[in-house]
Design a protein around this motif. Structure first.
Motif, mmCIF file in Angstrom:
data_model
loop_
_atom_site.group_PDB
_atom_site.id
_atom_site.type_symbol
_atom_site.label_atom_id
_atom_site.label_comp_id
_atom_site.label_asym_id
_atom_site.label_seq_id
_atom_site.Cartn_x
_atom_site.Cartn_y
_atom_site.Cartn_z
ATOM 1 N N SER A 1 0.879 -1.163 0.000
ATOM 2 C CA SER A 1 0.000 0.000 0.000
ATOM 3 C C SER A 1 0.918 1.215 0.000
ATOM 4 C CB SER A 1 -0.897 0.007 1.236
ATOM 5 O OG SER A 1 -1.766 1.117 1.202
ATOM 6 N N VAL A 2 0.917 1.956 -1.098
ATOM 7 C CA VAL A 2 1.939 2.978 -1.305
ATOM 8 C C VAL A 2 1.736 4.206 -0.422
ATOM 9 C CG1 VAL A 2 3.154 4.280 -3.113
ATOM 10 C CG2 VAL A 2 2.192 2.077 -3.635
ATOM 11 N N ASP A 3 0.599 4.293 0.262
ATOM 12 C CA ASP A 3 0.437 5.391 1.213
ATOM 13 C C ASP A 3 0.963 5.014 2.602
ATOM 14 O OD1 ASP A 3 -1.522 3.574 1.836
ATOM 15 O OD2 ASP A 3 -3.174 5.007 1.890
ATOM 16 N N ASP A 4 1.652 3.878 2.702
ATOM 17 C CA ASP A 4 2.271 3.443 3.959
ATOM 18 C C ASP A 4 3.333 4.466 4.391
ATOM 19 O OD1 ASP A 4 4.178 1.917 5.765
ATOM 20 O OD2 ASP A 4 2.659 0.379 5.407
ATOM 21 N N LEU A 5 3.415 4.708 5.690
ATOM 22 C CA LEU A 5 4.395 5.652 6.221
ATOM 23 C C LEU A 5 5.830 5.246 5.900
ATOM 24 C CD1 LEU A 5 2.859 6.446 9.738
ATOM 25 C CD2 LEU A 5 2.922 7.937 7.727
ATOM 26 N N TYR A 6 6.043 3.989 5.589
ATOM 27 C CA TYR A 6 7.375 3.495 5.235
ATOM 28 C C TYR A 6 7.962 4.302 4.076
ATOM 29 C CZ TYR A 6 11.011 0.058 4.018
ATOM 30 O OH TYR A 6 12.208 -0.562 3.751
ATOM 31 N N PHE A 7 7.079 4.756 3.168
ATOM 32 C CA PHE A 7 7.553 5.455 1.976
ATOM 33 C C PHE A 7 7.809 6.945 2.224
ATOM 34 C CE2 PHE A 7 5.549 1.646 0.263
ATOM 35 C CZ PHE A 7 6.583 1.188 -0.533
ATOM 36 N N HIS B 1 11.624 5.946 2.469
ATOM 37 C CA HIS B 1 12.199 5.033 1.488
ATOM 38 C C HIS B 1 11.516 5.251 0.137
ATOM 39 C CE1 HIS B 1 12.686 3.120 5.447
ATOM 40 N NE2 HIS B 1 13.827 2.649 4.969
ATOM 41 N N THR B 2 12.264 5.046 -0.925
ATOM 42 C CA THR B 2 11.685 5.217 -2.258
ATOM 43 C C THR B 2 11.101 3.912 -2.759
ATOM 44 O OG1 THR B 2 13.704 4.675 -3.482
ATOM 45 C CG2 THR B 2 13.414 6.980 -2.792
ATOM 46 N N LEU B 3 10.139 4.034 -3.617
ATOM 47 C CA LEU B 3 9.511 2.866 -4.235
ATOM 48 C C LEU B 3 10.524 2.090 -5.069
ATOM 49 C CD1 LEU B 3 7.033 1.201 -4.981
ATOM 50 C CD2 LEU B 3 6.465 2.920 -6.707
ATOM 51 N N VAL C 1 -1.540 3.815 -5.739
ATOM 52 C CA VAL C 1 -0.251 4.274 -6.265
ATOM 53 C C VAL C 1 -0.196 5.794 -6.438
ATOM 54 C CG1 VAL C 1 -0.861 4.027 -8.707
ATOM 55 C CG2 VAL C 1 1.505 3.707 -7.989
ATOM 56 N N HIS C 2 -1.375 6.414 -6.649
ATOM 57 C CA HIS C 2 -1.388 7.864 -6.855
ATOM 58 C C HIS C 2 -0.969 8.646 -5.606
ATOM 59 C CE1 HIS C 2 -5.355 6.899 -5.178
ATOM 60 N NE2 HIS C 2 -5.327 8.112 -4.661
ATOM 61 N N LYS C 3 -0.911 7.957 -4.461
ATOM 62 C CA LYS C 3 -0.494 8.619 -3.224
ATOM 63 C C LYS C 3 1.027 8.842 -3.160
ATOM 64 C CE LYS C 3 -4.493 8.736 -0.927
ATOM 65 N NZ LYS C 3 -5.081 9.987 -0.411
ATOM 66 N N TYR C 4 1.740 8.236 -4.089
ATOM 67 C CA TYR C 4 3.199 8.333 -4.097
ATOM 68 C C TYR C 4 3.639 9.342 -5.149
ATOM 69 C CZ TYR C 4 8.093 6.796 -4.285
ATOM 70 O OH TYR C 4 9.459 6.743 -4.256
ATOM 71 N N LEU D 1 4.201 -5.735 -12.889
ATOM 72 C CA LEU D 1 3.712 -4.623 -12.086
ATOM 73 C C LEU D 1 2.196 -4.544 -12.198
ATOM 74 C CD1 LEU D 1 6.371 -2.091 -13.362
ATOM 75 C CD2 LEU D 1 6.265 -2.971 -11.027
ATOM 76 N N VAL D 2 1.516 -4.567 -11.066
ATOM 77 C CA VAL D 2 0.069 -4.370 -11.024
ATOM 78 C C VAL D 2 -0.189 -3.207 -10.080
ATOM 79 C CG1 VAL D 2 -2.182 -5.372 -10.520
ATOM 80 C CG2 VAL D 2 -0.356 -6.826 -11.427
ATOM 81 N N VAL D 3 -0.762 -2.133 -10.588
ATOM 82 C CA VAL D 3 -1.003 -0.949 -9.759
ATOM 83 C C VAL D 3 -2.492 -0.648 -9.701
ATOM 84 C CG1 VAL D 3 1.246 -0.042 -10.468
ATOM 85 C CG2 VAL D 3 -0.822 0.801 -11.587
ATOM 86 N N SER D 4 -2.905 0.015 -8.638
ATOM 87 C CA SER D 4 -4.299 0.438 -8.525
ATOM 88 C C SER D 4 -4.357 1.851 -7.973
ATOM 89 C CB SER D 4 -5.094 -0.504 -7.615
ATOM 90 O OG SER D 4 -4.878 -0.180 -6.257
ATOM 91 N N GLY D 5 -5.453 2.528 -8.263
ATOM 92 C CA GLY D 5 -5.646 3.864 -7.728
ATOM 93 C C GLY D 5 -7.108 4.261 -7.808
#
Length: 399
Positions: free
Chosen positions: A65-71, A74-76, A96-99, A118-122
């Motif tokens: 989940s690209v809106d995770d605080l981990y990012f 850290h970069t994707l 993915v749009h959150k990144y 790669l499978v992305v969602s938004g």
């Protein structure tokens, strides 16, 4: 990295696969890059996790989940590189749009890691649209609509019923109703339940009041957070967008008087047209236009409908207009099945430039479609149809 893997494995362990959205059968899961877009709450995350659980080796797959605080630190691209060098081959990126700058990093992964799927969602169409120039030739795009009536029944009643093409429904609706009623005791009851709380899978997580409250929260998140991330919006504009949604939810289906509507909302005519376009891109409304004029920001829509009937129930404060519910249901089911819906010279809807439909209660006559080729009535409160009179609920079985 380990914390991301732990979260992924915990999610996979909790996911259920009894009910899977119909779109899963149409996605080319073998493609190198796939984008699944759709409104908030339609089940994109669940769809991705179900596919992983049922079809992929867990040790070569990672869901993020690209809106995770981990990012935040850290970069994707760094995470993807590390995952790939440890044997990973299937990377799923949710929201993915959150990144920031995700388009460039996904493009680089696609170009330089051809063995990495790669499978992305938004859920933000406005944000995802910015990716089209760089990624359109690289990425297959799919749209996950709200639940159909058929999917709602499968999820709520654990009753798997077939879907039918529009041609099937138009030519064989009486036989199809017989087939469905042999398994579904009361289609009209299921239809009524769907109108109230059937568009989003999270209806399972509580009762009617919880569902409608969550829908109001979803609307606020879209207007207060998603839209400002994609467009510069003032707080006064956000308030006007919410007021506009309320007006649409309580209205009788009509050709909008843009000047009057702008006055009600407290804005200018040109700004109102921009707001209608913005709400449509946010997947909160449908702007129905004539095929003769095409899609243009400054061409006023012939009708404005909320994106689904659940939104009407959440916003109309218990006083929805019956005609509004009926037309919204029809539009949602036809567009969700991939049909092109436009405004006709006569009737309520023109489908794929070929079929004219008038929507109404069971007492409506064929007077308004008399003399029109390929014209039909889609009627509420009708369990069985005859000839060109087709039960409205049956159009909920197109996907």
């Amino acid at each position: 990295m380990e914390v991301l893997v732990t979260k992924y494995r915990e999610l996979i362990g909790s996911i259920k696969t009894r009910f899977v959205r119909g779109l899963a059968e149409h996605i080319n899961w073998k493609a190198q890059a796939v984008c699944i877009e759709g409104a908030r709450g339609t089940g994109k995350s669940t769809l991705m996790l179900q596919h992983i659980k049922s079809n992929l080796p867990l040790d070569k797959t990672l869901y993020l989940s690209v809106d995770d605080l981990y990012f935040k630190q850290h970069t994707l691209i760094d995470v993807a590189e590390q995952f790939y060098h440890h044997g990973g081959r299937h990377l799923f990126l949710d929201e993915v749009h959150k990144y920031a700058d995700w388009q460039r990093e996904v493009k680089n992964l696609y170009d330089f890691k051809p063995q990495l799927q790669l499978v992305v969602s938004g859920s933000s169409i406005l944000a995802l649209q910015r990716s089209e120039a760089d990624l359109s030739r690289r990425m297959l795009r799919y749209h996950l609509p709200e639940l159909s009536l058929r999917e709602f029944i499968a999820l709520k009643e654990r009753l798997v019923l077939p879907s039918f093409t529009l041609t099937d429904v138009l030519e064989h609706h009486t036989q199809i109703v017989d087939e469905l009623k042999s398994k579904l005791e009361s289609p009209l009851k299921s239809f009524r339940d769907y109108l109230t709380m059937g568009a989003y899978p999270f209806f399972l997580e509580g009762g009617k009041q919880d569902y409608l409250m969550r829908l109001n929260q979803l609307i606020n998140v879209i207007i207060d957070y998603d839209l400002p991330e994609a467009r510069s919006l003032e707080s006064s504009t956000q308030a006007k967008l919410k007021k506009l949604l309320y007006i649409i939810s309580t209205a009788v289906p009509f050709t909008p008087n843009i000047a009057r509507l702008a006055d009600q909302v407290g804005t200018s005519r040109s700004r109102l047209l921009e707001m209608l376009d913005l709400l449509e891109k946010a997947q909160l409304i449908h702007n129905l236009r004539s095929a003769a004029f095409g899609v243009s920001l400054m061409n006023k829509p012939e009708k404005v409908l909320l994106h689904n009937t659940s939104l009407i129930m959440a916003l109309a404060e218990g006083q929805p207009n019956a005609g509004n519910l009926r037309e919204t249901f029809f539009y949602t089911q036809l567009s969700g099945a991939g049909h092109r819906v436009t405004y006709p010279k006569a009737g309520d809807f023109l489908i794929d430039g070929s079929y004219t439909f008038e929507i109404g209660g069971k007492g409506k006559s064929e007077k308004q479609i008399a003399g029109i080729q390929n014209a039909f009535l889609a009627l509420d409160d009708l369990e069985y149809g005859t000839a060109k009179k087709i039960p409205l609920w049956l159009f909920g079985f197109l996907y």
